[in-house]
Design a protein around this motif. Sequence first.
Motif, short mmCIF file in Angstrom:
data_model
loop_
_atom_site.label_atom_id
_atom_site.label_comp_id
_atom_site.label_asym_id
_atom_site.label_seq_id
_atom_site.Cartn_x
_atom_site.Cartn_y
_atom_site.Cartn_z
N GLY A 20 0.79 -1.23 0.00
CA GLY A 20 0.00 0.00 0.00
C GLY A 20 0.82 1.27 0.00
O GLY A 20 0.29 2.35 -0.30
N VAL A 44 -8.90 2.46 9.14
CA VAL A 44 -8.03 1.32 9.43
C VAL A 44 -7.42 1.46 10.83
O VAL A 44 -7.37 0.50 11.61
N THR A 186 -3.32 -3.46 4.10
CA THR A 186 -4.12 -2.23 4.22
C THR A 186 -3.43 -1.18 5.08
O THR A 186 -3.76 0.01 5.00
N ALA A 273 -12.67 -2.51 6.04
CA ALA A 273 -11.52 -3.24 5.49
C ALA A 273 -10.74 -3.93 6.60
O ALA A 273 -10.29 -5.07 6.45
#
Length: 286
Positions: A20, A44, A186, A273
């Motif tokens: 990422g 996140v 993530t 997520a």
Amino acid sequence: MSFAQTALLGALAGFTIFLGLPVGRLDHLSTRARVALAMFSVGVLVFLLVDVLSHGFSITEDAATAAQDGDGSAARAAGLCLLLVAGFTLGSAGLGILERRLRSGHPPLPPLGGGASDTLSVKDELLLLEHLDAARAHALRTGLIIAAAIGLHNFAEGLAIGVSSQAGEIGLATVLIIGFALHNATEGFGIVGPLGEVKPTWRWLALAGLIGGGPTFVGAMVGYNVTSEPLELLFYAVAGGAILYVIGEIWHGMRRYGHRELGLLMLAAGFAAGIMTDLVVAYGGG
């Protein structure tokens, strides 16, 4: 599973964080896109905050239950509780104090030269450039603080991988590695999202990835050889405090850009997520 295999798979789980990070090098991102990316990263981080604190609470609650059942001591339960509070304080207030001291050396932004004139003097222009450099340095420093907070969390995850592998629970260790690898992918967005218009260098991205993902590798090796609930609790507590501090910093910085509804939607998307990637770990019993 051997120690070498555990270390190798721990590295694989940790360094998916690099997937990422290259987003931070993208050019020509609109304000809406920057807000969306930053608030996705906040989502996140909110999930990580809930995750690390729930793990910390679980350790202290188990100690209290053991003391009540006569299988443990009240002193140990109290000590773990104090360790949780102390670690959280270190991660939140400690980072705030450190950040204030780092900022204190910068002079105030100069007023416009000539009273009502909109023209800056040469001296004021130099001061303005200095402030722009300071703002860039602050953004990059915040990104590294996020990476460090995530790294503390990932160290505790690495401990879980090492303990499971050492105990011979290969199926559990494998599922944990896959789950943490997906989850860590993530977390790269969480590091670069708050940088705003600052474009990091590849060297900075490599350093951030090493700080954020490397502890999974180290934790897997430590967990294979050492089992310590107080050590695990301390890393969860410090990570929780640091993540809370970072969330506040990002939220404060993003407010001036507007796009409130979009930001809240992306926050929810980031939280979702985190939940979805963690389901694989939960499925494996981690």
